[in-house]
Design a protein around this motif. Structure first.
Motif, PDB file in Angstrom:
ATOM      1  N   SER A 243      49.671   0.330  24.379  1.00  0.00           N
ATOM      2  CA  SER A 243      49.771   2.121  25.356  1.00  0.00           C
ATOM      3  C   SER A 243      47.500   2.440  24.848  1.00  0.00           C
ATOM      4  O   SER A 243      46.963   2.396  25.747  1.00  0.00           O
ATOM      5  CB  SER A 243      50.481   2.984  24.983  1.00  0.00           C
ATOM      6  N   LEU A 246      45.303   0.180  26.585  1.00  0.00           N
ATOM      7  CA  LEU A 246      45.136  -0.524  28.231  1.00  0.00           C
ATOM      8  C   LEU A 246      44.979   1.195  28.992  1.00  0.00           C
ATOM      9  O   LEU A 246      44.219   1.274  29.462  1.00  0.00           O
ATOM     10  CB  LEU A 246      47.105  -1.169  28.841  1.00  0.00           C
ATOM     11  N   SER A 247      45.289   2.581  28.237  1.00  0.00           N
ATOM     12  CA  SER A 247      44.805   3.593  28.647  1.00  0.00           C
ATOM     13  C   SER A 247      43.249   3.742  28.227  1.00  0.00           C
ATOM     14  O   SER A 247      42.173   4.422  29.290  1.00  0.00           O
ATOM     15  CB  SER A 247      45.867   4.518  28.140  1.00  0.00           C
ATOM     16  N   GLY A 251      40.281   1.353  30.418  1.00  0.00           N
ATOM     17  CA  GLY A 251      41.085   2.261  31.549  1.00  0.00           C
ATOM     18  C   GLY A 251      40.503   2.370  32.399  1.00  0.00           C
ATOM     19  O   GLY A 251      40.721   2.515  33.578  1.00  0.00           O
ATOM     20  N   HIS A 274      47.457  -0.496  34.731  1.00  0.00           N
ATOM     21  CA  HIS A 274      47.750  -0.915  33.405  1.00  0.00           C
ATOM     22  C   HIS A 274      47.510   0.339  32.865  1.00  0.00           C
ATOM     23  O   HIS A 274      48.241   1.032  31.588  1.00  0.00           O
ATOM     24  CB  HIS A 274      46.592  -2.263  32.850  1.00  0.00           C
ATOM     25  N   GLN A 275      46.278   1.173  33.157  1.00  0.00           N
ATOM     26  CA  GLN A 275      46.667   2.745  32.900  1.00  0.00           C
ATOM     27  C   GLN A 275      47.484   3.375  33.165  1.00  0.00           C
ATOM     28  O   GLN A 275      48.326   4.572  32.504  1.00  0.00           O
ATOM     29  CB  GLN A 275      45.368   3.449  33.791  1.00  0.00           C
ATOM     30  N   SER A 278      50.706   3.027  30.768  1.00  0.00           N
ATOM     31  CA  SER A 278      49.847   2.292  29.994  1.00  0.00           C
ATOM     32  C   SER A 278      51.660   2.257  28.791  1.00  0.00           C
ATOM     33  O   SER A 278      51.703   1.861  28.141  1.00  0.00           O
ATOM     34  CB  SER A 278      48.751   2.939  29.597  1.00  0.00           C
TER      35      SER A 278
END
Length: 611
Positions: A243, A246-247, A251, A274-275, A278
């Motif tokens: 997480s 991805l964030s 991001g 993906h953000q 996430s």
């Protein structure tokens, strides 16, 4: 990014109407980002596509579910009902249903920010403290007959069924006490909002008070997070790392995403998928890791080993035993009763909950980049929470509902603050509360996966809470001393009682239990110290951050918002807002008739004034 978003949705613009939240009349200006590094993908009044709204909501449901499961389990434990699966199921159904109902009320009638209303651990922590202090909390009373009990301890045998029936009755008795006391404190809670007391408190409660109190809550939740993650730290780390990567790390990138419309047909557009998802992706990755390790035999099958709870089949029996359809109803555990100790514990929890909620409202407003909530919105929010607490008492939840800090952190991570998403969240939770088989599926999520998600959620939430300190003077020795002292006391006193429970004694066991219940609450200890010092140590309103929170016109000089104060206007017909009585109700928004565009409802005004 805004152009790309408008290609996916119809409308979703900021309206330009006349509103009054700071005792002044002016047109809402066009507002642009100036001090926010990353704009929200969807603002509060934006309306994402239906399919995206569902996925956004589903992600919020998953990341908040663990807290509700934990609080419901704690209620069953303090009610001495842990071994009764039917009681635990009924408690969880009531909890999930009230999560949905309260969230829907908060988004449509209350403060109207994207806030999820989840099970309040504030009401369970004092009860857990009472259980720890009183070793005979779950001991059966002496019935005068031989029922296999010695010194108040329940025998493990139940061949006659007598002991089990007595213990079930004991559980019902405690749940009835929880119901009655929760109904009473819920009424008090609601009156605080309806009478405007919560708005009046804003004159004395500022960032210097709120930040230590709420931050202590986030720090305290690290214990619950560790309990979830301890069964497999590697799995929790993979979930959290996925997480975070991805964030935060990628991001700012966009990825291709398939879509379809009547005008374009099937096409590809670039979107930070993906953000936005996430947390959901992190949970799915952790869940798949658990499934793979379970299938390959890498996880233990010993039910007494903590690692067992990291298996995907650890709680599979819940799905089999769950009812398809269950409707919680008032007094399902019996007629409400009263207990002085429980009432005092719940009353203290209500005070803490109000303080937490006010801080959460401001934290949510900040992450959504809108002006601080006006008093009428804060009063409505507190009133809605109190009303929902009363309903929770009637349904036998054993706890109230309050603003969930983790969901605010999730908004900060995903950059999705649409109010429609949280309406969908409310509907999903209502369905979960009514359809037991559906909710049981998500109850089986491995504990370390939920723990990894909580690391990201509450980590982000703690950062958002700390961001409120930017409106105070951090060069002021006064402020630094107050915040530091409050944090120290909030951590020190509960630890002292936990490590040395026999050090405190007044000679009266009942008084000891009550006082220890109060002192064991870190929010209460730190919040009281911060509030007292902040209001007695000399300091200007600007130095304390009160000016930045309460005076919108001065705050506008520092920050431009993505949306105007119209986000706090309740969903009422336009002509109602001009009624003179609204001016004297502390929980209502008043707009003079000369500002009224027409007498249509606010949704019609939104549609007619969109860009």
């Amino acid at each position: 990014m805004d152009d790309g978003r408008r290609d996916m949705e119809n409308g979703g613009s900021v309206l330009d109407i006349e509103l009054d939240t700071c005792d002044k009349t002016s047109d809402v200006p066009d507002i642009e980002y100036t001090d926010v590094q990353e704009p929200l993908l969807y603002k509060i009044s934006d309306r994402p596509p239906i399919h995206m709204t569902f996925f956004f909501a589903f992600q919020q449901v998953l990341v908040a579910l663990s807290g509700s499961l934990a609080v419901s389990s704690f209620v069953a434990d303090v009610a001495c009902a842990s071994e009764f699966k039917d009681i635990r199921t009924d408690l969880l159904s009531s909890t999930l249903l009230m999560n949905g109902v309260t969230t829907l009320l908060m988004v449509t009638i209350g403060v109207r920010l994207p806030l999820f209303q989840g099970a309040a651990s504030d009401y369970v922590v004092p009860l857990l403290a009472m259980q720890v202090i009183n070793k005979d909390f779950c001991a059966l009373p002496d019935s005068g007959t031989d029922m296999g009990m010695t010194n108040g301890t329940l025998s493990m045998t139940n061949s006659t069924g007598v002991d089990i029936n007595l213990k079930r009755q004991l559980a019902f008795t405690k749940l009835q006490e929880f119901q009655g006391c929760l109904i009473l404190v819920g009424i008090v809670h609601c009156l605080v909002g309806l009478t405007g007391v919560s708005g009046f408190l804003l004159r004395f409660i500022g960032p210097v008070t709120v930040v230590p109190a709420i931050l202590l809550s986030g720090i305290f939740l690290s214990r619950a997070t560790a309990k979830f993650a301890r069964s497999h730290w590697g799995m929790a780390a993979v979930t959290a790392a996925t997480s975070i990567f991805l964030s935060l790390y990628v991001g700012h990138k966009k990825m291709p995403f398939p879509a379809w419309s009547r005008r374009k047909g099937f096409f590809i557009y670039w979107y930070p998928f993906h953000q936005v998802f996430s947390l959901l992706i992190g949970i799915l990755v952790g869940w798949m890791m658990s499934a793979l390790m379970t299938w390959t035999g890498a996880l233990t099958e010993d039910t007494s080993n903590a690692q067992y709870m990291s298996r995907v089949d650890a709680q599979s029996g819940i799905i089999r035993d769950a009812n398809w359809f269950k409707v919680p109803y008032p007094s399902q555990f019996g007629a409400p009763s009263f207990h002085t100790g429980v009432f005092i514990a719940f009353l203290l929890a209500t005070i803490t909950s109000i303080l937490d909620s006010i801080g959460d409202y401001y934290a949510c407003a900040r992450v959504c980049n809108v002006s601080p909530p006006p008093r009428h919105a804060v009063n409505r929010g507190i009133a809605v929470e109190g009303f929902a607490s009363t309903i929770s008492g009637l349904l036998g939840c054993g706890h109230a509902t309050t603003t969930n800090g983790g969901s605010i952190g999730a908004v900060g991570v995903t950059k999705v603050a649409s109010r429609d998403v949280f309406v969908c969240v409310a509907v999903i939770y209502i369905i979960f509360g009514l359809v037991g088989k559906v909710s049981a599926i998500f109850i089986t999520i491995p504990q370390p996966v939920l723990g990894g998600a909580m690391i990201v959620m509450f980590g982000m939430f703690n950062g958002i809470v700390l961001s409120n300190l930017q409106v105070i003077s951090l060069s002021s020795t006064r402020n630094l001393a107050i915040i530091g002292t409050a944090l120290l006391v909030g951590l020190m006193v509960p630890y002292w009682l936990e490590a040395f429970p026999n050090d405190f004694s007044t000679g009266n066991a009942f008084d000891d239990n009550i006082i220890k219940t109060m002192l064991a609450n870190p929010n209460l200890c730190g919040g009281v110290v911060a509030c007292f010092l902040d209001n007695t140590v000399p300091g200007t309103a600007k130095e304390r951050g009160i000016t930045a929170w309460q005076e919108c016109e001065k705050q506008e000089e520092v920050r431009n918002y993505s949306e105007g104060p119209e986000v706090y206007v309740p969903l009422l017909p336009g002509k109602w807002l001009s009624w003179r009585v609204m001016k004297y109700l502390p929980f209502c928004y008043y707009r003079p008739k000369d500002q009224s565009v027409h007498t249509s409802t606010l949704p019609e005004q939104l549609q007619n004034h969109t860009e």
